[in-house]
Motif scaffolding. Sequence first.
Motif, PDB file in Angstrom:
ATOM      1  N   LEU A   1      41.897  35.154  27.224  1.00 40.17           N
ATOM      2  CA  LEU A   1      41.540  34.992  28.630  1.00 40.17           C
ATOM      3  C   LEU A   1      41.529  33.520  29.018  1.00 40.17           C
ATOM      4  N   LYS A   2      41.617  33.275  30.314  1.00 34.84           N
ATOM      5  CA  LYS A   2      41.501  31.914  30.824  1.00 34.84           C
ATOM      6  C   LYS A   2      40.634  31.940  32.078  1.00 34.84           C
ATOM      7  N   GLU A   3      39.924  30.856  32.302  1.00 32.33           N
ATOM      8  CA  GLU A   3      39.085  30.710  33.494  1.00 32.33           C
ATOM      9  C   GLU A   3      39.952  30.238  34.645  1.00 32.33           C
ATOM     10  N   THR A   4      39.894  30.944  35.788  1.00 31.06           N
ATOM     11  CA  THR A   4      40.699  30.570  36.956  1.00 31.06           C
ATOM     12  C   THR A   4      39.840  30.626  38.214  1.00 31.06           C
ATOM     13  N   GLU A   5      40.455  30.290  39.337  1.00 29.67           N
ATOM     14  CA  GLU A   5      39.758  30.333  40.616  1.00 29.67           C
ATOM     15  C   GLU A   5      39.373  31.764  41.012  1.00 29.67           C
ATOM     16  N   VAL A   6      40.022  32.760  40.398  1.00 32.52           N
ATOM     17  CA  VAL A   6      39.698  34.150  40.708  1.00 32.52           C
ATOM     18  C   VAL A   6      38.902  34.792  39.572  1.00 32.52           C
ATOM     19  N   GLY A   7      38.379  33.982  38.685  1.00 32.80           N
ATOM     20  CA  GLY A   7      37.600  34.491  37.571  1.00 32.80           C
ATOM     21  C   GLY A   7      38.395  34.532  36.284  1.00 32.80           C
ATOM     22  N   MET A   8      37.849  35.156  35.260  1.00 27.26           N
ATOM     23  CA  MET A   8      38.527  35.288  33.978  1.00 27.26           C
ATOM     24  C   MET A   8      39.646  36.313  34.089  1.00 27.26           C
ATOM     25  N   ILE A   9      40.845  35.904  33.635  1.00 31.18           N
ATOM     26  CA  ILE A   9      42.006  36.803  33.629  1.00 31.18           C
ATOM     27  C   ILE A   9      42.800  36.555  32.357  1.00 31.18           C
ATOM     28  N   PRO A  10      43.676  37.483  31.961  1.00 33.90           N
ATOM     29  CA  PRO A  10      44.517  37.263  30.786  1.00 33.90           C
ATOM     30  C   PRO A  10      45.384  36.010  30.941  1.00 33.90           C
ATOM     31  N   GLU A  11      45.638  35.343  29.830  1.00 32.10           N
ATOM     32  CA  GLU A  11      46.393  34.080  29.854  1.00 32.10           C
ATOM     33  C   GLU A  11      47.785  34.226  30.442  1.00 32.10           C
ATOM     34  N   GLU A  12      48.404  35.399  30.267  1.00 37.66           N
ATOM     35  CA  GLU A  12      49.781  35.571  30.738  1.00 37.66           C
ATOM     36  C   GLU A  12      49.870  35.777  32.249  1.00 37.66           C
ATOM     37  N   TRP A  13      48.741  36.007  32.895  1.00 37.13           N
ATOM     38  CA  TRP A  13      48.756  36.206  34.338  1.00 37.13           C
ATOM     39  C   TRP A  13      48.798  34.858  35.059  1.00 37.13           C
ATOM     40  N   GLU A  14      49.421  34.857  36.233  1.00 38.71           N
ATOM     41  CA  GLU A  14      49.415  33.670  37.095  1.00 38.71           C
ATOM     42  C   GLU A  14      48.338  33.838  38.177  1.00 38.71           C
ATOM     43  N   VAL A  15      48.056  32.746  38.860  1.00 40.11           N
ATOM     44  CA  VAL A  15      47.228  32.785  40.067  1.00 40.11           C
ATOM     45  C   VAL A  15      48.057  32.148  41.174  1.00 40.11           C
ATOM     46  N   VAL A  16      48.236  32.890  42.288  1.00 38.87           N
ATOM     47  CA  VAL A  16      49.077  32.395  43.387  1.00 38.87           C
ATOM     48  C   VAL A  16      48.357  32.613  44.712  1.00 38.87           C
ATOM     49  N   ARG A  17      48.855  31.954  45.738  1.00 40.55           N
ATOM     50  CA  ARG A  17      48.399  32.228  47.094  1.00 40.55           C
ATOM     51  C   ARG A  17      49.031  33.533  47.560  1.00 40.55           C
ATOM     52  N   LEU A  18      48.299  34.293  48.380  1.00 39.47           N
ATOM     53  CA  LEU A  18      48.878  35.515  48.923  1.00 39.47           C
ATOM     54  C   LEU A  18      50.168  35.203  49.673  1.00 39.47           C
ATOM     55  N   GLY A  19      50.180  34.075  50.372  1.00 42.09           N
ATOM     56  CA  GLY A  19      51.383  33.694  51.121  1.00 42.09           C
ATOM     57  C   GLY A  19      52.587  33.440  50.244  1.00 42.09           C
ATOM     58  N   ASP A  20      52.358  33.103  48.952  1.00 37.85           N
ATOM     59  CA  ASP A  20      53.474  32.836  48.043  1.00 37.85           C
ATOM     60  C   ASP A  20      54.262  34.091  47.704  1.00 37.85           C
ATOM     61  N   VAL A  21      53.627  35.256  47.871  1.00 34.44           N
ATOM     62  CA  VAL A  21      54.326  36.504  47.528  1.00 34.44           C
ATOM     63  C   VAL A  21      54.584  37.348  48.781  1.00 34.44           C
ATOM     64  N   ALA A  22      54.473  36.714  49.954  1.00 37.61           N
ATOM     65  CA  ALA A  22      54.695  37.425  51.213  1.00 37.61           C
ATOM     66  C   ALA A  22      56.029  37.002  51.818  1.00 37.61           C
ATOM     67  N   ASN A  23      56.789  37.975  52.269  1.00 35.74           N
ATOM     68  CA  ASN A  23      58.027  37.661  52.980  1.00 35.74           C
ATOM     69  C   ASN A  23      57.730  37.278  54.426  1.00 35.74           C
ATOM     70  N   LYS A  24      56.799  37.983  55.049  1.00 35.90           N
ATOM     71  CA  LYS A  24      56.379  37.614  56.399  1.00 35.90           C
ATOM     72  C   LYS A  24      55.048  38.273  56.708  1.00 35.90           C
ATOM     73  N   SER A  25      54.371  37.743  57.722  1.00 35.72           N
ATOM     74  CA  SER A  25      53.085  38.290  58.136  1.00 35.72           C
ATOM     75  C   SER A  25      52.973  38.197  59.644  1.00 35.72           C
ATOM     76  N   TYR A  26      52.239  39.113  60.232  1.00 36.28           N
ATOM     77  CA  TYR A  26      52.094  39.134  61.691  1.00 36.28           C
ATOM     78  C   TYR A  26      50.919  40.036  62.060  1.00 36.28           C
TER      79      TYR A  26
END
Length: 435
Positions: free
Chosen positions: A222-247
């Motif tokens: 595990l690793k400590e991240t801004e969203v809490g403890m998660i597995p090391e292989e997981w990333e942490v991203v902004r929701l906007g980074d995985v969004a094609n568009k929003s409205y």
Amino acid sequence: MYELKGGLPEDFKMTELGPLPEEWEVVKLGDAIEELKEKNKSNVDLKVFTVSNMEGFVLSDRFFGKRVYSKDTDNYKIVRQGYFAYNPYRINVGSIGLFKEIIGLVSPAYVVFKVKRTDCLHPEFLFRLLKSPFYMSEIQRIAMSRGSVRRSLSYRDLSDFKIPLPPLSEQEKIAAVLSAVQEAKEKTEAVIRATKEFKKSMMSYLFTYGPVALPDAENVPLKETEVGMIPEEWEVVRLGDVANKSYSGGTPSTSKEEYWNGSIPWTTSAIIGEEDVFLDKFQKTITKSGLESSSTKITPRNTLLVGTRVGVGKAVITRLDVAINQDLTAIELNTQRMLPVFIAYFFKIEGIQKWFENNKRGATIKGIPRKDLLNILIPLPPLPVQQKIASILSAIDRKIEAEEDKKKALEDLFKTLLHNLMTAKIRVNNLEVGA
């Protein structure tokens, strides 16, 4: 109690309550019950109860979440096992209870009574009878006719009711049948509560360790991240980074009839439940001109909808093409990186809901600006892991849904049996109680 079509059934007689079996009587309720006004004069330390329309007698502290009754309870009324009590200002919504514990207290404003002769009238039968649709409608009718600001039903009013009185053995069987269905419903409710608690625990576990067996969790790096403890292989991203568009959306003018009742589904956050994951319904329909005249937009299916103005924090995936109003923000995700259902479940964990609550802004209506929503940090596991987590949680949701359907079926069965048993459309006089 019900309309007669055709002649009287065999072995039935006509009464003031309608056709009833020959061996049933009709009595004035006041002849079968007596009011009780015993007070807690010695100020004994007894539990204080309130009466709710859903649960009957409930500990006051639990019902209100705090102490609302007086420290000095010498004026409170005593209730004992087998007693009835109701709030005369709340009985019109069904707030009457049959006390099952040994002894307790209720507000001095409550009406307390008991069955005078239990060898003629079974208390459980009377309780079910008073909660039946016919008597609830009578209670509401009498309470409304009193002309006061607060609708109420006095003991005298209640005493004037006429009730059917089957032989005691049949009363006991009626009560036993209804109690069995009620018990099955309560057990189903307990399963629903337990499954929801299990789901909450599983969400915390899955978003920390991933979809691994419990014995293997301690081996997950595990690793400590801004969203809490998660597995090391997981990333942490902004929701906007995985969004094609929003409205966001809008609302056609409600004063123009030509904008409404068309063929285009349209919804607000009001129709979305806190625990809903998928949206497969809509609130209203609008016309093409309504769509074109406003800022509402059609979101395609498999879009993430988030409540950002009203219903802040609600998150669902659309299962149909639907236009949305200004309370909702639509996010069309890059499904090569993020599965919409995975993030919908993630948004339901306690930490994210607290983020929504703590970050609301605004004067009149507090909401979440779209920029803030897109900047929220989220975990990004590999797609197969996202799929596995979503599948596990979806399976739990299906279990909850099945139990909710079972509960609804039992509620419908109870209502049908209650009416038919109390009007003798269904007889249980020859039924073995244990059957």
